[in-house]
Design a protein around this motif. Structure first.
Motif, PDB file in Angstrom:
ATOM      1  N   LEU A 150      17.375  24.827  22.686  1.00  0.00           N
ATOM      2  CA  LEU A 150      18.175  24.943  21.463  1.00  0.00           C
ATOM      3  C   LEU A 150      18.386  23.565  20.842  1.00  0.00           C
ATOM      4  CD1 LEU A 150      20.802  27.631  22.526  1.00  0.00           C
ATOM      5  CD2 LEU A 150      18.974  27.891  20.848  1.00  0.00           C
TER       6      LEU A 150
ATOM      7  N   VAL B 265      22.224  22.233  20.425  1.00  0.00           N
ATOM      8  CA  VAL B 265      23.355  23.066  20.834  1.00  0.00           C
ATOM      9  C   VAL B 265      23.541  22.855  22.331  1.00  0.00           C
ATOM     10  CG1 VAL B 265      24.258  25.397  21.004  1.00  0.00           C
ATOM     11  CG2 VAL B 265      22.905  24.730  19.012  1.00  0.00           C
TER      12      VAL B 265
ATOM     13  N   LEU C  18      18.167  31.133  16.853  1.00  0.00           N
ATOM     14  CA  LEU C  18      18.783  30.026  16.128  1.00  0.00           C
ATOM     15  C   LEU C  18      17.689  29.165  15.498  1.00  0.00           C
ATOM     16  CD1 LEU C  18      21.850  29.361  15.978  1.00  0.00           C
ATOM     17  CD2 LEU C  18      21.403  27.484  17.556  1.00  0.00           C
TER      18      LEU C  18
ATOM     19  N   PHE D 298      26.250  28.387  15.265  1.00  0.00           N
ATOM     20  CA  PHE D 298      26.011  28.624  16.687  1.00  0.00           C
ATOM     21  C   PHE D 298      27.164  29.386  17.337  1.00  0.00           C
ATOM     22  CE2 PHE D 298      28.552  24.825  16.572  1.00  0.00           C
ATOM     23  CZ  PHE D 298      29.355  24.906  17.689  1.00  0.00           C
ATOM     24  N   ASP D 299      28.412  29.137  16.869  1.00  0.00           N
ATOM     25  CA  ASP D 299      29.555  29.819  17.481  1.00  0.00           C
ATOM     26  C   ASP D 299      29.500  31.321  17.226  1.00  0.00           C
ATOM     27  OD1 ASP D 299      29.860  29.309  14.794  1.00  0.00           O
ATOM     28  OD2 ASP D 299      32.030  29.011  14.891  1.00  0.00           O
TER      29      ASP D 299
ATOM     30  N   GLU E 268      21.911  26.530  12.536  1.00  0.00           N
ATOM     31  CA  GLU E 268      22.502  25.762  13.633  1.00  0.00           C
ATOM     32  C   GLU E 268      24.010  25.617  13.506  1.00  0.00           C
ATOM     33  OE1 GLU E 268      21.927  22.558  10.565  1.00  0.00           O
ATOM     34  OE2 GLU E 268      20.959  24.405  11.165  1.00  0.00           O
TER      35      GLU E 268
ATOM     36  N   LEU F  80      27.663  21.854  18.685  1.00  0.00           N
ATOM     37  CA  LEU F  80      26.453  21.305  18.077  1.00  0.00           C
ATOM     38  C   LEU F  80      26.590  19.791  18.000  1.00  0.00           C
ATOM     39  CD1 LEU F  80      23.729  21.702  16.553  1.00  0.00           C
ATOM     40  CD2 LEU F  80      25.077  21.787  14.443  1.00  0.00           C
TER      41      LEU F  80
END
Length: 500
Positions: free
Chosen positions: A249, A138, A480, A462-463, A459, A151
């Motif tokens: 991340l 990320v 995450l 992520f947003d 993953e 990502l």
């Protein structure tokens, strides 16, 4: 004509980008190849290895001599001339050359000796470590805030380039408001400075910038000079400073061993990932800056002005464990949670007054911890008693980030000179050290501190994770995970809530 010129310019730009990418990737491959070749040559020329090889060959010769003597005794007991003559005749028939018994004996001796030497060489060769070529991460592709976070699945997996580095397979990594600030340019000048003067410049670029500063995972490889208490397959956790140019991340990280501590045995990887960074800040504030101990904290009055709930929660737990009286100023939902962790008094920061706060401490507070922002420092100072101390924990403003190009040039020159001649890191406000992580690990295993895990996302979500953090919807850390770490089990994101 204008269209032709435009197309030509676009073609040249594409050509430039293509060859720039090729050269950068080629430099990375060449650096890795040269480093591996250098290590192989050094290992091959190691005097200890040569001595071991000599001893092995000498031992093999002795064993071969003893075996030959025993075999000779056996040959003397049995009439094997027939078999030797038959073998000699067969060899002459196949090769067309003249052989005698001496040739046969020497041939067998060479066969056994060569087999022994080959066996010794085979067991002494170390298999090369297998690394993944690319990984998911990320990352921020520029400094335009949360919109720049994406990502990426083609990030080159980092390699160990220094003897004190540790390679870790990340199991869970946390994110918070600091990551949103970093994606908006926080600490960008310091990262540029460090990237420019790092020893392996071709291995790093400013973008994409991998986010995240704390994680939990498993050690998969070690440098040649890593601390003796770290071994392959150890479960560890990591805390990195905000100016680090490589975050957590992602699927694999390579960091210096000073940032690596042993994970608490009583916590899962998801729970452990919530503690390292916030825990380090809280530990430094309570035990180093405030210098609180179980002997001097009993009669102390503490006020914590909250925004970052992770740091506030840990400060509250540490001070409560030392016997101090803790007062909280925060949102209503944060105040309810702080009561559970030992806060004696809580006030909603939307409706409180200074008189209300001072009613519980008429002479003021011994220590006021401000985790909200620097603009609240004036208010927090009013809450301190005479001789009391304000301890700001909000992110420090890097003044270099707002400088123009000329000012940044001279600032970078000044940083370089002070770093070279005085070994001064003016940007390093906090001490990140494995000893603190190990102290926190012991506290977690003793249930002195408890993690607060808000939500776990995969993953590809992520947003959602970053929007939850940006909108201050979380209490505690958002974590995450990457799907390929547990592909045999269907991973379902946890619902929002507090997990201890």
């Amino acid at each position: 004509m204008g269209k032709i010129i435009t197309d030509l310019c676009n073609g040249l730009d594409t050509f430039k980008v293509f060859w720039t990418t090729v050269l950068e990737n080629g430099a990375v491959v060449f650096d890795r190849w040269s480093l591996q070749s250098h290590e192989f040559i050094l290992e091959s020329l190691n005097s200890r290895s040569i001595r071991n090889a000599h001893e092995g060959i000498h031992l093999a010769l002795e064993q071969l001599t003893e075996t030959w003597v025993e075999a000779k005794c056996v040959f003397q007991q049995y009439n094997l001339d027939f078999f030797i003559d038959a073998l000699q005749s067969k060899i002459i028939y196949l090769t067309g050359n003249n052989f005698n018994r001496s040739h046969v004996y020497i041939g067998f001796a060479g066969l056994f000796l060569g087999s022994g030497v080959g066996f010794l060489i085979g067991i002494s060769v170390k298999p090369s470590s297998i690394t993944v070529t690319h990984m998911k991460a990320v990352s921020a592709t520029n400094y335009n805030g949360i919109e720049s976070i994406t990502l990426l699945e083609d990030i080159v997996t980092p390699a160990i380039t220094e003897p004190n580095q540790v390679m870790i397979m990340v199991r869970a990594a946390a994110l918070d408001q600091m990551d949103v600030l970093i994606a908006s340019g926080y600490g960008s000048f310091i990262r540029k400075f460090l990237l420019k003067y790092t020893r392996h410049k071709s291995m790093h670029r400013e973008f994409p910038l991998i986010l995240g500063r704390d994680c939990s995972g498993v050690v998969i490889d070690l440098g040649s000079d890593v601390r003796h208490d770290i071994n392959i397959n150890d479960e560890v956790w990591v805390s990195l400073p905000p100016w680090s140019f490589c975050g957590t991340l992602c699927e694999t990280i390579v960091v210096e061993d000073k940032y690596v501590g042993h994970k608490p045995q009583t916590l899962s990887h998801e729970q452990a990932a919530t503690l390292p960074y916030s825990g380090t800040l809280a530990w430094l504030a309570v035990f180093q800056t405030a210098n609180l101990t179980s002997l001097n904290a009993i009669d102390k009055k503490i006020c914590v002005y909250c925004r970052d709930t992770s740091v506030c929660l840990l400060i509250t737990q540490l001070c409560y464990n030392l016997g101090a009286e803790v007062t909280i100023v925060g949102t209503d939902r944060v105040c309810r949670l702080m009561k559970y962790f030992g806060a004696k008094n809580t006030y909603d920061k939307e409706t409180f007054s200074i008189d209300q706060l001072l009613s519980t401490a008429p002479n003021g507070y011994d220590y006021v911890f401000n985790t909200a922002s620097e603009i609240h420092n004036t208010l927090c100072k009013q809450l301190c008693k005479d001789g009391g101390k304000l301890i700001p924990l909000a992110p420090h403003q890097f003044q270099y980030d707002s400088y123009g190009p000329i000012h940044q040039f001279f600032s970078m020159l000044w940083l370089k000179l002070t770093y070279i001649f005085k070994n001064t890191k003016s940007w390093d406000h906090y001490e990140f050290d494995f000893r603190i992580l190990n102290e926190l690990s012991s506290m977690a295993d003793s249930f002195i501190i408890k993690p607060v895990l808000d939500t776990t996302f995969m993953e590809h979500e992520f947003d959602r994770a970053f929007k939850r953090v940006e909108n201050n919807q979380n209490i505690g850390k958002v974590v995450l995970k990457f799907s390929n770490l547990n592909s045999s089990t269907a991973m379902v994101p946890r619902s929002s809530g507090i997990l201890f």
